[in-house]
Every structure is written in structure tokens, then in C-alpha cells.
Design a protein around this motif. Structure first.
Motif, short mmCIF file in Angstrom:
data_model
loop_
_atom_site.label_atom_id
_atom_site.label_comp_id
_atom_site.label_asym_id
_atom_site.label_seq_id
_atom_site.Cartn_x
_atom_site.Cartn_y
_atom_site.Cartn_z
N SER A 1 98.13 -16.47 49.27
CA SER A 1 97.31 -17.39 50.07
C SER A 1 96.05 -16.76 50.66
O SER A 1 95.05 -17.46 50.86
CB SER A 1 98.17 -17.95 51.22
N THR A 2 96.08 -15.46 50.92
CA THR A 2 94.90 -14.84 51.55
C THR A 2 93.60 -15.06 50.78
O THR A 2 92.57 -15.37 51.40
CB THR A 2 95.14 -13.33 51.77
N ASP B 1 97.77 -9.70 38.97
CA ASP B 1 99.13 -10.10 38.61
C ASP B 1 99.20 -11.61 38.46
O ASP B 1 98.31 -12.33 38.88
CB ASP B 1 100.16 -9.62 39.64
N ARG C 1 102.29 -14.94 38.10
CA ARG C 1 103.68 -15.37 37.99
C ARG C 1 103.91 -15.94 36.61
O ARG C 1 103.02 -16.54 36.00
CB ARG C 1 103.97 -16.46 39.04
N HIS D 1 104.68 -4.61 49.50
CA HIS D 1 104.34 -4.72 48.06
C HIS D 1 102.87 -5.02 47.90
O HIS D 1 102.20 -5.51 48.81
CB HIS D 1 105.22 -5.78 47.37
N ALA E 1 100.10 -6.25 44.39
CA ALA E 1 100.20 -6.83 43.04
C ALA E 1 101.60 -7.46 42.97
O ALA E 1 102.03 -8.10 43.92
CB ALA E 1 99.97 -5.76 41.98
N LYS F 1 101.19 -8.93 59.08
CA LYS F 1 100.90 -7.76 58.22
C LYS F 1 100.57 -6.52 59.09
O LYS F 1 100.37 -5.43 58.55
CB LYS F 1 99.71 -8.05 57.31
#
Ligand code: 6PG
Length: 245
Positions: free
Chosen positions: A46-47, A73, A75, A149, A151, A202
Motif C-alpha cells: 500500500s505504501t 516482486d 504475487r 521482510h 520484497a 514500522k
């Protein structure tokens, strides 16, 4: 309104709000990379959405974009899936700027993961300059999960993260969703790596990674160290709040 840099040390830029981060970061990426036709690799999640919105707002429709875009990366889902990193970038960026499809090298999440890992490895090798015998991306833009994590390399998958010389097939630890991800070696072979991180969830992991304390050794993002290029952090005050203690 120009973002107010409240702190700028060690290539760490901290701005009061997430919107100001995206405003400053978008101007930097446009002037240093996009308008110079450079190769850029983007992350999902989302960032980046506010960043994509800022970039598309600033790039007049008329300016033909010659930059090539790659993914850090993706999905293993269809490109129309709401989980697709390509779909997010296409909706908020590529559909709004003047860029040809030939400049967009998406990871094909709909393919067999092993086949796509091999295909994308070839794409990087055939389209990017080789430095240190590896494809070199001009700018890699990364996010960080609150588990450290980056990527699609997750803490429990460090071996894959370290040993692989290009792309690999990862698995999300909770959803077990397959993902194609660039490895540490490829990301570290970039000319510039930017961590774009916002939000107070974060702040803990950012502090541990930057200050190399706590559990930082178990975080894949701690192993992002450019082999020859530059590492920059673009943070909002919430993500940086432990840093400025
Ligand atoms: C992905 C991303 C991933 C992301 C982090 C942060 O495919 O999800 O590449 O590494 O950058 O999980 O995600 P947020 O920006 O949503 O916090």
C-alpha cells in the motif's frame, strides 16, 4: 507545499507526513530517473500508492516516458486480481502517464511460478546492464513489512534470500501465497536503493535495522546493502519516531 525535512543524516530523509514523503520522493524519482529514461524497479503493497499518485500528477500526459519499469516482486495471481502489484501500479501510475506497454516489464503472476522465475531472470539479464556479472537496476524502490521482510523475502526464508543470483519463488508465511521476488544479490546490485517506509507500525523495525540493534539480524531488510550504489531512506515522522529518540 514542500515537504519539510526534519532530519537529514546518512541518506535518511524524514518528513512530517506520508504525503510529504511521496511529494519529495516523486520529484526526486522524476528528475533523476524517469525524465532520464532510467530503469526502475518498484515494489507492491500500500505504501507506493501515494507515490504513484504523486508521480502521475506531476508527469504531464504529453511527456513520453522512456523509462523501463520492472518489479521487485509480484504475487502469483492474475494481473486483474486486487492483490496484483501490477494492477496497483497500472491503476495509479501507468494508466495515467504517457508510456508504451513495451516499457513495462511486469512479472506474470498468472504463469507457473518456476517458469516465471526463469522467464523473469532472462528478462533482467537481457534488458539490464551487467555489473559484477549481475543485471543492474538503476533505482530499486523497496518497502518493509513490520516483520522486517522486504520484497517477498520473509524472515523464515533467509537462505533463498542470500543464495539466489536473480529471481526466486517465495511463499508468504501466513497466506502461503506463492510470489516471484528479486533476491538480495540483484537488489544490492542497483545503483540506488530507496526504502520508502511510512506509518508508526514500522517505527520499531526501522529503528532496529538502521541502528543495527534488537532483532535486526533476523530481518531480510537488514541485508539490503548496496554492493556499489547508494542506499537512501524516505520516512515519515511516524516511521522514524524511534530514530529521533
Ligand atoms: C509486496 C511488497 C512488500 C511490501 C511490504 C510493505 O508485494 O507486498 O513488495 O515487500 O513492500 O510488505 O507493504 P506496505 O507498503 O503495504 O506496508
Amino acid at each position: 507545499m514542500m515537504g519539510k525535512v526534519v532530519s537529514c543524516k546518512m541518506n535518511i530523509k524524514i518528513f512530517n507526513t506520508a504525503k510529504q514523503v511521496s511529494n519529495e520522493l516523486s520529484s526526486y524519482i522524476i528528475s533523476k530517473y524517469i525524465l532520464r529514461g532510467k530503469n526502475i524497479a518498484i515494489s507492491g503493497g500500500s505504501t507506493p500508492i501515494t507515490l504513484f499518485k504523486e508521480i502521475s500528477k506531476k508527469l504531464k500526459k504529453t511527456e513520453k516516458i522512456e523509462s523501463n519499469f520492472y518489479w521487485i516482486d509480484e504475487r502469483c495471481v492474475l494481473p486483474k486480481s486486487k492483490e496484483s502489484n501490477f494492477k496497483i501500479a497500472n491503476n495509479y501510475l501507468f494508466n495515467k502517464i504517457n508510456i508504451d506497454k513495451k516499457n513495462i516489464y511486469r512479472i506474470k503472476g498468472e504463469n507457473n511460478p518456476k517458469d516465471e522465475q526463469r522467464r523473469y531472470t532472462e528478462i533482467l539479464k537481457n534488458n539490464l546492464e551487467s555489473i559484477n556479472k549481475l543485471p543492474s537496476i538503476d533505482l530499486s524502490i523497496l518497502g518493509i513489512g513490520n516483520d522486517g521482510h522486504t520484497a517477498s523475502i520473509f524472515p523464515y526464508q533467509m537462505k533463498k534470500f542470500i543464495d539466489c543470483n536473480s529471481c526466486f519463488v517465495g511463499t508468504h508465511p501466513v497466506s502461503k501465497q506463492k510470489r516471484i521476488s528479486l533476491s538480495q544479490n540483484i537488489i544490492n546490485n542497483s545503483s540506488e536503493i530507496i526504502f520508502h517506509v511510512t506509518g508508526k507500525n514500522k517505527s520499531d523495525v526501522v529503528d532496529q535495522i538502521i541502528n543495527e540493534r534488537g532483532d535486526y539480524k533476523s530481518y531480510p531488510a537488514s541485508y539490503i546493502k548496496p554492493s556499489f550504489g547508494k542506499l537512501s531512506w524516505y520516512l515519515d515522522f511516524d516511521a522514524a519516531k524511534n530514530l529521533t529518540k
